[in-house]
Design an enzyme around this catalytic site. Structure first.
Site, PDB file in Angstrom:
ATOM      1  N   CYS A   2     -13.541  77.508  47.437  1.00 39.00           N
ATOM      2  CA  CYS A   2     -12.581  77.407  46.467  1.00 39.00           C
ATOM      3  C   CYS A   2     -12.865  78.319  45.264  1.00 39.00           C
ATOM      4  O   CYS A   2     -13.798  79.199  45.304  1.00 39.00           O
ATOM      5  CB  CYS A   2     -12.745  75.982  45.695  1.00 39.00           C
ATOM      6  SG  CYS A   2     -12.819  74.435  46.950  1.00 39.00           S
ATOM      7  N   ARG A  27     -10.824  84.389  48.973  1.00 40.77           N
ATOM      8  CA  ARG A  27     -11.927  83.533  49.238  1.00 40.77           C
ATOM      9  C   ARG A  27     -11.265  82.533  50.237  1.00 40.77           C
ATOM     10  O   ARG A  27     -12.079  81.598  50.847  1.00 40.77           O
ATOM     11  CB  ARG A  27     -12.316  82.755  48.061  1.00 40.77           C
ATOM     12  CG  ARG A  27     -12.906  83.698  46.976  1.00 40.77           C
ATOM     13  CD  ARG A  27     -13.149  83.062  45.731  1.00 40.77           C
ATOM     14  NE  ARG A  27     -13.828  82.014  45.369  1.00 40.77           N
ATOM     15  CZ  ARG A  27     -15.294  82.222  45.056  1.00 40.77           C
ATOM     16  NH1 ARG A  27     -15.483  83.320  44.761  1.00 40.77           N
ATOM     17  NH2 ARG A  27     -16.069  81.198  45.010  1.00 40.77           N
ATOM     18  N   TRP A  75     -10.138  75.122  48.809  1.00 38.63           N
ATOM     19  CA  TRP A  75     -10.267  75.161  50.561  1.00 38.63           C
ATOM     20  C   TRP A  75     -10.852  73.794  50.913  1.00 38.63           C
ATOM     21  O   TRP A  75     -11.962  73.317  50.710  1.00 38.63           O
ATOM     22  CB  TRP A  75     -11.490  76.288  50.674  1.00 38.63           C
ATOM     23  CG  TRP A  75     -11.484  76.786  52.151  1.00 38.63           C
ATOM     24  CD1 TRP A  75     -10.503  76.995  53.118  1.00 38.63           C
ATOM     25  CD2 TRP A  75     -12.732  76.450  52.942  1.00 38.63           C
ATOM     26  NE1 TRP A  75     -11.300  77.313  54.534  1.00 38.63           N
ATOM     27  CE2 TRP A  75     -12.536  77.102  54.318  1.00 38.63           C
ATOM     28  CE3 TRP A  75     -13.874  76.261  52.747  1.00 38.63           C
ATOM     29  CZ2 TRP A  75     -13.351  77.018  55.339  1.00 38.63           C
ATOM     30  CZ3 TRP A  75     -15.025  76.271  53.581  1.00 38.63           C
ATOM     31  CH2 TRP A  75     -14.809  76.611  55.301  1.00 38.63           C
ATOM     32  N   ASN A 101     -15.740  73.304  42.660  1.00 39.50           N
ATOM     33  CA  ASN A 101     -16.172  74.092  44.105  1.00 39.50           C
ATOM     34  C   ASN A 101     -17.407  73.439  44.363  1.00 39.50           C
ATOM     35  O   ASN A 101     -18.399  73.491  43.817  1.00 39.50           O
ATOM     36  CB  ASN A 101     -16.073  75.485  43.715  1.00 39.50           C
ATOM     37  CG  ASN A 101     -16.456  76.388  45.053  1.00 39.50           C
ATOM     38  OD1 ASN A 101     -16.518  75.803  46.204  1.00 39.50           O
ATOM     39  ND2 ASN A 101     -17.074  77.508  45.006  1.00 39.50           N
ATOM     40  N   GLY A 102     -17.414  72.948  45.656  1.00 37.16           N
ATOM     41  CA  GLY A 102     -18.660  72.305  46.232  1.00 37.16           C
ATOM     42  C   GLY A 102     -18.468  71.165  46.893  1.00 37.16           C
ATOM     43  O   GLY A 102     -17.407  70.638  47.267  1.00 37.16           O
ATOM     44  N   GLU A 481     -21.537  91.102  67.150  1.00 33.64           N
ATOM     45  CA  GLU A 481     -20.877  91.455  65.801  1.00 33.64           C
ATOM     46  C   GLU A 481     -19.508  91.984  66.331  1.00 33.64           C
ATOM     47  O   GLU A 481     -18.591  91.617  65.746  1.00 33.64           O
ATOM     48  CB  GLU A 481     -21.545  92.545  64.954  1.00 33.64           C
ATOM     49  CG  GLU A 481     -20.711  92.773  63.851  1.00 33.64           C
ATOM     50  CD  GLU A 481     -20.220  91.678  62.842  1.00 33.64           C
ATOM     51  OE1 GLU A 481     -20.838  90.406  63.088  1.00 33.64           O
ATOM     52  OE2 GLU A 481     -19.347  91.857  62.270  1.00 33.64           O
ATOM     53  N   LYS A 485     -16.173  89.761  64.951  1.00 36.14           N
ATOM     54  CA  LYS A 485     -15.152  90.518  64.334  1.00 36.14           C
ATOM     55  C   LYS A 485     -13.879  90.283  65.215  1.00 36.14           C
ATOM     56  O   LYS A 485     -12.509  89.976  64.323  1.00 36.14           O
ATOM     57  CB  LYS A 485     -15.354  92.007  64.341  1.00 36.14           C
ATOM     58  CG  LYS A 485     -15.481  92.738  63.001  1.00 36.14           C
ATOM     59  CD  LYS A 485     -15.740  92.382  61.760  1.00 36.14           C
ATOM     60  CE  LYS A 485     -16.033  91.206  61.203  1.00 36.14           C
ATOM     61  NZ  LYS A 485     -17.482  90.651  60.957  1.00 36.14           N
ATOM     62  N   GLU A 488     -12.704  86.367  64.718  1.00 39.02           N
ATOM     63  CA  GLU A 488     -12.353  85.867  63.391  1.00 39.02           C
ATOM     64  C   GLU A 488     -10.883  86.328  62.761  1.00 39.02           C
ATOM     65  O   GLU A 488     -10.392  85.776  61.917  1.00 39.02           O
ATOM     66  CB  GLU A 488     -13.373  85.961  62.411  1.00 39.02           C
ATOM     67  CG  GLU A 488     -13.881  87.271  61.941  1.00 39.02           C
ATOM     68  CD  GLU A 488     -14.976  87.334  60.984  1.00 39.02           C
ATOM     69  OE1 GLU A 488     -15.010  86.333  60.122  1.00 39.02           O
ATOM     70  OE2 GLU A 488     -15.606  88.407  60.837  1.00 39.02           O
ATOM     71  N   HIS A 504     -25.801  86.482  86.275  1.00 39.79           N
ATOM     72  CA  HIS A 504     -26.527  84.913  86.099  1.00 39.79           C
ATOM     73  C   HIS A 504     -25.387  83.895  85.841  1.00 39.79           C
ATOM     74  O   HIS A 504     -25.786  82.553  85.557  1.00 39.79           O
ATOM     75  CB  HIS A 504     -27.551  84.846  85.435  1.00 39.79           C
ATOM     76  CG  HIS A 504     -28.763  85.764  85.752  1.00 39.79           C
ATOM     77  ND1 HIS A 504     -29.575  85.556  86.867  1.00 39.79           N
ATOM     78  CD2 HIS A 504     -29.047  86.851  85.291  1.00 39.79           C
ATOM     79  CE1 HIS A 504     -30.587  86.563  87.194  1.00 39.79           C
ATOM     80  NE2 HIS A 504     -30.192  87.234  85.888  1.00 39.79           N
ATOM     81  N   LYS A 604     -14.430  83.580  52.534  1.00 41.07           N
ATOM     82  CA  LYS A 604     -15.281  84.751  52.267  1.00 41.07           C
ATOM     83  C   LYS A 604     -16.882  84.390  52.081  1.00 41.07           C
ATOM     84  O   LYS A 604     -17.626  84.992  52.678  1.00 41.07           O
ATOM     85  CB  LYS A 604     -14.717  85.622  50.935  1.00 41.07           C
ATOM     86  CG  LYS A 604     -15.733  86.789  50.855  1.00 41.07           C
ATOM     87  CD  LYS A 604     -15.747  87.840  51.957  1.00 41.07           C
ATOM     88  CE  LYS A 604     -16.309  89.073  51.950  1.00 41.07           C
ATOM     89  NZ  LYS A 604     -16.769  89.757  53.321  1.00 41.07           N
TER      90      LYS A 604
HETATM   91  C1  AGP Z   1     -18.247  87.740  58.634  1.00 42.00           C
HETATM   92  O1  AGP Z   1     -17.048  88.624  59.193  1.00 42.00           O
HETATM   93  C2  AGP Z   1     -17.670  86.350  58.279  1.00 42.00           C
HETATM   94  N1  AGP Z   1     -17.032  86.551  57.156  1.00 42.00           N
HETATM   95  C3  AGP Z   1     -18.866  85.668  57.984  1.00 42.00           C
HETATM   96  O2  AGP Z   1     -19.531  85.177  59.374  1.00 42.00           O
HETATM   97  C4  AGP Z   1     -20.016  85.859  57.001  1.00 42.00           C
HETATM   98  O3  AGP Z   1     -20.828  87.124  57.490  1.00 42.00           O
HETATM   99  C5  AGP Z   1     -21.131  84.740  56.807  1.00 42.00           C
HETATM  100  O4  AGP Z   1     -20.136  83.588  56.191  1.00 42.00           O
HETATM  101  C6  AGP Z   1     -22.120  85.010  55.989  1.00 42.00           C
HETATM  102  O5  AGP Z   1     -21.722  85.394  54.516  1.00 42.00           O
HETATM  103  P1  AGP Z   1     -22.756  86.099  53.753  1.00 42.00           P
HETATM  104  O6  AGP Z   1     -23.344  87.498  54.234  1.00 42.00           O
HETATM  105  O7  AGP Z   1     -21.911  86.321  52.364  1.00 42.00           O
HETATM  106  O8  AGP Z   1     -24.007  85.226  53.635  1.00 42.00           O
END
Ligand code: AGP
Length: 609
Positions: A2, A27, A75, A101-102, A481, A485, A488, A504, A604
């Site tokens: 949020c 966010r 969110w 937020n939380g 990674e 990418k 997501e 395997h 984010k």
């Molecule tokens: C990565 O592209 C994502 N947005 C997500 O996996 C992110 O890396 C993860 O939430 C960790 O966030 P941070 O590095 O702010 O702790």
């Protein structure tokens, strides 16, 4: 996650709140709203499911005249995304409005208690419970009512609270969810993150956990939960505003990939002086390093994948066992951590709750904690014993790109510094590695100047249903990674697999037309990987290889497409080879018409469980 904005001053509050929320759109959110006073000092709450544009439509006929208000982008965690569940939430007598937020973990017990006192609820959210509880506790002093409420809450919160009988002030508070106070001229702000208020002020207070702040037009007072006033230094934000804007790029993600050379330079250069690695104020002596029995690296998502690369590099250079854990696993496994270990927390935002809780678990067990963080003054940074900031500048796109590259750069610095102190590398090797580090920004420039082949390949593959990433050693870590990418932002299923593990089981999935992406940057494993390429090709796969120029002639004999990167030593190759994978994911997402910067269901920074 949020977004929260609050304002009190001499200007109209509503447009300031909406503009601030727009700066927090990155966010991720599914509804938005604001609460302001009207001319009769009643609280008007205008909120809606959907984007901020829908909220602006709802605001048009309201003609709100108010100098005080709070705003929120939600969110959804408790209660589906709809108008009723969106924030702000008002108490039943309409005197209190709250944005949050939380997650409040004991909200059901509190809700039942309040219902037994005759309170009626409109929504399914935990936040409405907070608004009702503040009303229940309100005896004329808003700060006291909020403090008494917080003493009953279990969970995480960043809160903004307004009250009809206190039109000259509003109150905010935080625990485990970030919140800052913006200091203006005859006006003051609150926000979840700096971009929301950067156009108004560069001077902020960073609230600490379990603090409450009373904000008036010309006065800001911070208290702890005992009601004692707390002094706080002003933090001056030195970002330039454009760094939090798109700057002419179509997407923040492309802008941030193109910033990678500069970002990596910003990470490295302040720490490479006169042929030495100098890790800021991190005074880890040679004795400290020699005493270390193990290093833990703990993170989430992309940061976790950076940690896996870090493990290979640190073990190779420092010869200390390194264990890499997902923060959400680490914090609940009763980890074998003690004072003879170093725990490295990696986090771009510095606010990821799982990573913050893992940090606390490691400290509780006696470990020294070093954090690699991008956001200055963030929760993880503030609770660490040592901090290595990546100085990448704000990363707005949900998909992390430049942050990953700079996290690798930070890990390379740490590995080199430790290896030198532990004398597991010679001075000549130390100097050579430093020389190699200095070339990385220009290598990234070269990669970014050759996007066309990647864009062209993506244009033929964007309807794929599933894509494999295959690698060995550091290329396997890199593949994790690359796969994330792609998943997501393109929403295409993908899987990263160790090349040697293919036979395997997973090779059963390879069929005619299956797309396989193979990084081949590890000198000693190129031949093995070429065999893997031949294996999958024999079953009909289409293979895109990513390799240094020096291996291209060999690799092109087996792969369908070869994306070359400039020659770089194997150990540091991931920091360069990841960028073609980031670009591949970007083009696949654009070609599929997705919201590249704000992919569905993602935020984010995940500041909730
Ligand atoms: C990565 O592209 C994502 N947005 C997500 O996996 C992110 O890396 C993860 O939430 C960790 O966030 P941070 O590095 O702010 O702790």
């Amino acid at each position: 996650m949020c977004g929260i904005v609050g304002y009190i001053g001499t200007k109209q509050a509503a447009p300031i709140l909406v503009e601030g929320l727009k700066k927090l759109e990155y966010r991720g959110y599914d509804s938005a709203g604001i609460a302001v006073f009207d001319k009769n000092n009643n609280i008007q709450v205008i909120k809606t499911k959907g984007r901020l544009s829908a909220l602006e439509e709802k605001l048009k006929p309201c003609n709100l005249q108010s100098n005080l208000g709070i705003g929120h982008t939600r969110w959804a965690t408790h209660g589906e995304p709809n108008d009723v569940n969106s924030h702000p939430h008002a108490s039943q007598n309409g005197h209190i409005a709250v944005v949050h937020n939380g997650i409040i973990e004991n909200y059901m017990q509190l809700k039942e208690f309040l219902q037994s006192k005759g309170f009626l609820f409109q929504s399914d959210t935990d936040t409405e419970v907070i608004a009702q509880l503040v009303e229940y506790n309100f005896k004329g002093n808003l700060v006291k009512a909020v403090m008494n409420t917080l003493n009953d809450l279990e969970g995480s919160y960043a809160l903004g609270v307004i009250c009809t009988t206190c039109p000259e002030e509003f109150v905010a508070a935080r625990k485990d969810s970030p919140l800052i106070v913006g200091i203006g001229e005859n006006e003051n702000y609150i926000a979840s993150d700096i971009p929301a208020i950067l156009q108004h002020t560069r001077d902020i207070y960073i609230l600490e956990d379990r603090e409450v702040v009373r904000i008036k037009q010309n006065d800001i007072a911070i208290f702890n939960l005992l009601g004692e006033k707390v002094e706080r230094d002003i933090f001056h934000v030195d970002w330039d505003i454009t760094s939090a804007e798109k700057g002419g790029y179509e997407h923040f993600m492309m802008k941030e990939m193109c910033e990678e050379p500069q970002a990596v330079k910003a990470t490295l250069m302040p720490r490479l002086k006169d042929g030495r690695v100098l890790l800021d104020q991190i005074d880890m002596t040679p004795e400290d390093v020699k005493r270390l029995e193990k290093i833990n690296i703990v993170a989430c998502g992309t940061a976790y994948h950076a940690g896996i690369v870090g493990r290979y590099v640190i073990e190779k250079l420092v010869r200390i066992p390194v264990e890499v854990d997902l923060a959400s696993e680490f914090r609940y496994k009763d980890p074998l951590v003690n004072e003879k270990q170093l725990t490295i927390i990696i986090s771009q935002s510095g606010e990821t709750l799982d990573s913050l809780m893992a940090l606390r678990e490691a400290k509780r067990k006696g470990s020294r904690v070093l954090s690699i963080v991008n956001v200055v003054g963030s929760s993880i940074a503030r609770e660490s014993d040592d901090i290595l900031y990546t100085w990448a500048g704000p990363e707005i796109a949900v998909a992390s790109t430049k942050a990953y590259n700079t996290q690798l750069a930070a890990l390379f610095l740490i590995a080199l510094d430790m290896a030198n102190k532990k004398e597991t590398i010679t001075e000549a090797e130390y100097q050579n590695y430093i020389a190699q580090l200095n070339t990385i920004p220009s290598l990234l420039e070269t990669v970014l100047n050759n996007k066309e082949d990647i864009q062209k390949f993506a244009s033929g593959q964007f309807n794929e249903k599933s894509i494999f990433f295959l690698g060995r050693g550091l290329d396997y870590a890199l593949s994790m990674e690359g796969s994330l990418k792609l998943k997501e932002i393109s929403y295409i299923h993908s899987e990263a697999y160790a090349g040697g593990e293919l036979k395997h089981g997973t090779i059963a999935l390879i069929e005619e037309g299956t797309l396989v992406v193979c990084p081949l940057t590890q000198e000693n494993l190129v031949e093995k990987m070429i065999s893997n390429i031949r294996e999958v090709k024999a079953r009909g796969a289409i293979v895109m290889a990513i390799t240094q120029n020096k291996h291209a002639a060999e690799v092109v004999k087996s792969a369908d497409v070869v994306i070359t990167i400039p020659d770089v030593i194997s150990l540091f190759a991931p920091i360069v080879a990841i960028t073609p994978m980031q670009l591949f994911a970007y083009y696949m997402s654009v070609l599929r018409g997705n919201d590249v910067d704000k992919p569905r269901n993602l935020a984010k920074s995940v500041t909730v469980e």
